[in-house]
Design an enzyme around this catalytic site. Structure first.
Site, PDB file in Angstrom:
ATOM      1  N   ARG A  86     -36.476  56.644 -29.359  1.00 40.48           N
ATOM      2  CA  ARG A  86     -36.197  55.991 -28.073  1.00 40.48           C
ATOM      3  C   ARG A  86     -35.284  56.822 -27.173  1.00 40.48           C
ATOM      4  O   ARG A  86     -34.256  56.349 -26.715  1.00 40.48           O
ATOM      5  CB  ARG A  86     -35.576  54.622 -28.313  1.00 40.48           C
ATOM      6  CG  ARG A  86     -36.564  53.606 -28.833  1.00 40.48           C
ATOM      7  CD  ARG A  86     -36.014  52.204 -28.734  1.00 40.48           C
ATOM      8  NE  ARG A  86     -36.997  51.236 -29.209  1.00 40.48           N
ATOM      9  CZ  ARG A  86     -36.816  49.929 -29.202  1.00 40.48           C
ATOM     10  NH1 ARG A  86     -35.684  49.426 -28.736  1.00 40.48           N
ATOM     11  NH2 ARG A  86     -37.754  49.117 -29.644  1.00 40.48           N
ATOM     12  N   SER A  87     -35.705  58.023 -26.906  1.00 40.34           N
ATOM     13  CA  SER A  87     -34.842  58.861 -26.052  1.00 40.34           C
ATOM     14  C   SER A  87     -35.668  59.693 -25.072  1.00 40.34           C
ATOM     15  O   SER A  87     -35.613  60.915 -25.128  1.00 40.34           O
ATOM     16  CB  SER A  87     -33.968  59.754 -26.928  1.00 40.34           C
ATOM     17  OG  SER A  87     -34.735  60.512 -27.844  1.00 40.34           O
TER      18      SER A  87
END
Length: 378
Positions: free
Chosen positions: A254-255
């Site tokens: 999630r980046s």
């Protein structure tokens, strides 16, 4: 001696008064002014900081020290869960909104004790500039919430740290939801329980995220390996997001995660060292990535890509950008990383007529971003 003391105090005041917004936002939030020319205020207590950020006045708020919210709202001991196991490096989860009960019913139940201040950030109202002085402006144990129609906000040169890092649902560093014209610049985030940055499901409209240091090193993580999983989550219903010059370090996922109805221009960022994936692109996520560096990122984008992605794969293909962004897109750079090659072009017309950040070659990013991103490097 009295005169010397007065001179010293006057010197400190003059130094503090020199703090002002540095530079200007590029990209979608171009034109944001925050508190504008308002006389700067210098909070000395956590209560003053909360008051200044949450009132209806246009303000320039300067932080000159650490504001530690840990313990200011008490603690809670309750039953949570251990979805990823109970090893010492694994995050546990607070049963927020019955999350454990509904989504992890088979996870072992565990006792969790967390700091209440971290679970909900400080409300930031419209027309605010929140600035750090040098490297001294830190908010510890509580994040920021830019929500409920707030607009015209600048957050620059501060650090947000230590928000219940052991616990998922322990709190986010920066939340933006139902907002517009927000610029997050030269901010360092570290040791956060949940998201370092989250744009919620309501429209956050025009947002620029630039020159920040998202530090994913943590003693606890959902992947139990010291790499924080919950990095950047972009999930708005009508969002235009520029990410430029950010250093995104030591995450396992999630980046960012991009979905909802989000148009993301990811330009000149440096991703370094991941044990999992960088991008996760869901339905409604539209991502143009150019001039970035991916170093030691085995999985740059998680499969499948349910949205659309243009990775600026080569100089010939990248010419299509000229029509919509006003420049030929820059190729990305890779070192010991996985593949990143997709050329969806149907969404590029969404950039037409918008404020677009400039793009440098990835070779410039490699040498400049790690040394210039985050607090105290402005």
């Amino acid at each position: 001696m009295k005169y010397q003391g007065l001179l010293a105090i006057a010197g400190c005041i003059a130094s503090a008064s020199a703090v002002s917004v540095s530079g200007a936002a590029e990209g979608f939030a171009k034109g944001v002014t925050g508190g504008g020319s308002a006389t700067a205020v210098y909070p000395s207590t956590t209560a003053e900081l909360v008051s200044y950020l949450g009132d209806s006045e246009a303000r320039v708020i300067v932080l000159t020290k650490t504001f530690d919210f840990t313990g200011t709202e008490g603690t809670t001991t309750a039953t949570g869960c251990a979805p990823w196991g109970t090893a010492s490096a694994c995050q546990l989860a607070i049963n927020q909104n019955d999350w454990c009960t509904n989504y992890e019913p088979d996870a072992p139940s565990v006792s969790v004790t967390y700091d209440n201040a971290g679970t909900l950030g400080i409300t930031v109202k419209s027309n605010k500039s929140l600035l750090g002085s040098g490297s001294s402006g830190v908010i510890k144990g509580k994040g920021l919430r830019i929500v409920s129609g707030a607009s015209n906000i600048i957050i620059q040169n501060i650090a947000i740290t230590d928000i219940n890092p052991k616990y998922v649902w322990g709190g986010d560093a920066i939340t933006i939801n139902n907002a517009d014209m927000v610029w997050i610049d030269h901010v360092t985030t570290a040791r956060i329980g949940r998201q370092h940055l989250v744009l919620g499901t309501s429209a956050s409209n025009r947002v620029t995220i630039s020159n920040n240091y998202f530090n994913g090193v943590s003693s606890y993580s959902a992947t139990c390996d010291g790499y924080h999983y919950w990095g950047i989550y972009l999930d708005g219903s009508n969002d235009l997001v520029t990410m430029k010059g950010n250093y995104i370090y030591h995450f396992s996922g999630r980046s960012p995660k991009v979905q909802g109805n989000t148009l993301l221009h990811a330009v000149n960022n440096y991703w370094y060292d991941s044990s999992g994936h960088a991008f996760e692109i869901g339905s409604g996520g539209y991502v143009l990535a150019e001039g970035n560096v991916f170093q030691n990122i085995d999985t740059i984008v998680e499969s499948p890509v349910d949205g659309q992605l243009f990775t600026s794969p080569d100089s010939t293909t990248n010419k299509v950008c000229s029509t919509y962004l006003g420049h030929v897109c820059q190729v990305n750079g890779f070192g010991s990383s996985g593949t990143f090659s997709q050329a969806d072009t149907g969404f590029l017309s969404n950039f037409a007529g918008k404020n677009i950040a400039s793009a440098s070659a990835y070779t410039v990013v490699q040498s400049s971003v790690p040394s210039s991103a985050g607090q105290g490097k402005i």
